[in-house]
Design a protein around this motif. Structure first.
Motif, short mmCIF file in Angstrom:
data_model
loop_
_atom_site.label_atom_id
_atom_site.label_comp_id
_atom_site.label_asym_id
_atom_site.label_seq_id
_atom_site.Cartn_x
_atom_site.Cartn_y
_atom_site.Cartn_z
N GLU A 4 0.83 -1.20 0.00
CA GLU A 4 0.00 0.00 0.00
C GLU A 4 0.86 1.25 0.00
O GLU A 4 2.05 1.22 0.36
CB GLU A 4 -0.95 0.00 1.19
N LEU A 5 0.26 2.33 -0.43
CA LEU A 5 0.92 3.63 -0.46
C LEU A 5 0.50 4.41 0.77
O LEU A 5 -0.69 4.69 0.96
CB LEU A 5 0.53 4.37 -1.75
N VAL A 6 1.46 4.74 1.65
CA VAL A 6 1.18 5.45 2.89
C VAL A 6 2.04 6.70 2.95
O VAL A 6 3.27 6.62 2.95
CB VAL A 6 1.46 4.55 4.12
N ASP A 7 1.39 7.86 2.97
CA ASP A 7 2.12 9.14 3.03
C ASP A 7 3.19 9.23 1.94
O ASP A 7 4.31 9.68 2.18
CB ASP A 7 2.75 9.34 4.41
N ALA A 43 15.39 -6.53 -12.21
CA ALA A 43 14.77 -5.80 -11.11
C ALA A 43 14.87 -4.30 -11.35
O ALA A 43 15.84 -3.81 -11.93
CB ALA A 43 15.44 -6.16 -9.79
N ARG A 44 13.86 -3.59 -10.89
CA ARG A 44 13.89 -2.13 -10.94
C ARG A 44 13.15 -1.60 -9.72
O ARG A 44 12.30 -2.29 -9.13
CB ARG A 44 13.25 -1.61 -12.23
N PRO A 45 13.45 -0.36 -9.32
CA PRO A 45 12.77 0.18 -8.14
C PRO A 45 11.25 0.23 -8.33
O PRO A 45 10.76 0.59 -9.40
CB PRO A 45 13.37 1.59 -8.04
N LEU A 46 10.54 -0.16 -7.30
CA LEU A 46 9.09 -0.10 -7.30
C LEU A 46 8.65 1.34 -7.09
O LEU A 46 9.23 2.08 -6.28
CB LEU A 46 8.56 -0.97 -6.16
N THR A 47 7.63 1.77 -7.83
CA THR A 47 7.10 3.12 -7.68
C THR A 47 5.58 3.06 -7.54
O THR A 47 4.96 2.03 -7.82
CB THR A 47 7.45 4.01 -8.90
N SER A 48 4.98 4.17 -7.14
CA SER A 48 3.52 4.22 -7.00
C SER A 48 2.82 3.99 -8.32
O SER A 48 1.67 3.53 -8.36
CB SER A 48 3.09 5.56 -6.39
#
Length: 368
Positions: free
Chosen positions: A18-21, A358-363
C-alpha cells in the motif's frame, strides 16, 4: 492497496502493498481474494559483499539495485566518512517520494565521485560486460567496511599501484596486530580484512594470523581473508577465518576440504573476475561447496577492472554456471526484508526472473 508476492529472504510469500504518506510499504498479511494483485513480484534491495569504493564512482550506487555494499579494503578514514555521508543521505532519499520517481537527485546519484581510482587486483581478467543500466530513481545505500587490508611486511597489496594511500597496514608482530584491529574497529569497521596471498609475497605465520583472529573476536568482528596460493584457503579455514573474500580459485579443493569449509566458512563469490583455468577452478569449487550446503554470498570485487557500479550480470551468470539458481541465487544477494519500512523495494517480472531485470518499485506500479 494491492496483493503482492514477495521474497522474505528464504522463499516467496504473499502480503499487502500500500501507499502510505507517499511511500510504498509492504505488510505481512494475507490479502483478500478480491484485492487487485501487483503484476510481478517484490524483493528488497540487493547486497554486494565485496566492493572497493575508492576505486569506482560510488555515487552511481544510488541509482542501482544495490541497497547495501561491504567494502573490503580502503583507507579507513575515507571509507568511514563515505559511509557516514551515504547514511546522511538516507533520510533525504527515504523521505522524498518524488526522488524515487523523477530525475531529482537528492542522494547525489549524478555527482562525480570524490575519490575514484582505477586499477586491477588480480589481473588479467576476462568475462567483462556492459555496466548495469542506471535507474533515475535515487535510493539510500548502506555501506559496511573492513577498513585497511592487514598484511605482513611487504605483503599484498603493499606493492600494488592501485592500492590507495592508507588502504593497507603492514603488521609485523602481535602488538601491531592488536593495534591494527583496534584502529579498524574504532573507525567503525564491521569486519576485518586479512591478506593471505602467497602468490604475491609473504603471508602471516599461523601464530600471527591467530593473533589477528583473536583481536578481532575480542571486538566482535569476523575476519574476511583474501586467500590465494597453494593451501592458503585450507589454512585460513583451519585457523578460524569466518569468510573468504574470494571463492577459492588457485586450486581445486578436494571433497573433504569442501566439507570442512561448508561447515565453517562462508565464501564471497567473485567468480567473474577470473578467466581460463582460474575461472574453471572457481566454478568447480563453488558448485561442490554449494551442493555441500556451504554459504555463498554474491560479491564482485567491484573496482577490480571495469566492473559495473551496480548488479553484475557476469557474476550472476557465473553463479548459475556453479549450479546456483532460483531462490538460492536470490539468497546469495542477501536482499533486504521488503517488510522493513526502511528497505528499498524492487520489482521483478516473476519469481523465476533474472535479478538484473529488477527495478525500483514506484507508486505508478499500483496504477497499471
Amino acid at each position: 492497496m494491492h496483493a503482492a508476492t514477495f521474497f522474505d529472504g528464504e522463499g516467496w510469500r504473499d502480503g499487502i502493498l500500500e501507499l502510505v504518506d507517499g511511500r510504498m510499504l509492504l505488510r505481512n498479511a494475507t490479502p483478500a481474494h478480491d484485492l487487485p494483485r501487483l503484476d510481478g513480484v517484490i524483493v528488497g534491495g540487493f547486497t554486494d559483499h565485496h566492493v572497493h569504493l575508492q576505486l569506482v564512482d560510488h555515487a552511481l550506487l544510488h541509482s542501482s539495485t544495490l541497497a547495501r555494499v561491504v567494502d573490503l579494503g580502503a583507507n579507513p578514514a575515507v571509507v568511514a566518512a563515505l559511509s557516514a555521508k551515504m547514511r546522511a543521505a538516507e533520510n533525504t532519499c527515504a523521505n522524498s517520494s518524488g526522488a524515487r520517481e523523477t530525475s531529482a537527485d537528492p542522494c547525489g546519484a549524478n555527482e562525480a565521485s570524490e575519490s575514484t581510482f582505477s586499477g586491477a587486483f588480480l589481473a588479467p581478467h576476462g568475462r567483462r560486460g556492459p555496466h548495469e543500466t542506471p535507474h533515475r530513481a535515487a535510493h539510500p545505500v548502506a555501506v559496511e567496511f573492513a577498513g585497511a587490508f592487514l598484511t605482513p611486511v611487504g605483503g599484498y597489496p603493499s606493492d600494488r599501484d592501485w592500492a590507495p594511500a592508507g588502504s593497507f597496514r603492514e603488521v609485523a608482530d602481535t602488538a601491531a596486530a592488536g593495534a591494527a584491529v583496534a584502529e579498524m574497529a574504532n573507525a567503525g569497521a564491521s569486519c576485518i580484512k586479512v591478506a593471505s596471498n602467497a602468490d604475491a609475497g609473504p603471508v602471516f605465520t599461523d601464530d600471527l594470523c591467530r593473533a589477528i583472529l583473536d583481536a578481532a573476536s575480542a571486538r566482535g568482528l569476523p575476519v574476511v581473508v583474501h586467500a590465494q596460493g597453494s593451501g592458503e584457503a585450507q589454512r585460513v579455514a583451519r585457523l578460524g577465518a569466518a569468510r573468504l573474500a574470494h571463492a577459492p580459485f588457485t586450486e581445486r579443493l578436494d571433497d573433504a576440504e569442501i566439507a570442512v569449509h561448508a561447515a565453517s566458512v562462508a565464501w564471497v563469490s567473485t567468480i567473474a573476475i577470473h578467466d581460463g583455468d582460474a575461472l574453471a577452478t572457481a566454478v568447480d569449487n563453488v558448485l561442490r561447496f554449494h551442493a555441500a550446503g556451504g554459504t555463498v554470498l554474491y560479491g564482485t570485487d567491484m573496482g577490480n577492472g571495469p566492473t559495473p557500479v551496480g548488479l553484475n550480470a557476469n557474476e550472476l551468470a557465473a553463479l548459475r554456471d556453479a549450479g546456483i539458481t532460483g531462490a538460492p541465487l536470490l539468497r546469495t544477494l542477501a536482499p533486504q526484508d521488503p517488510r522493513d519500512p526502511a528497505s528499498v523495494l524492487l520489482r521483478l517480472p516473476g519469481t523465476d526472473a533474472e535479478p538484473t531485470l529488477a527495478r525500483p518499485l514506484t507508486s505508478a506500479d499500483l496504477k497499471a
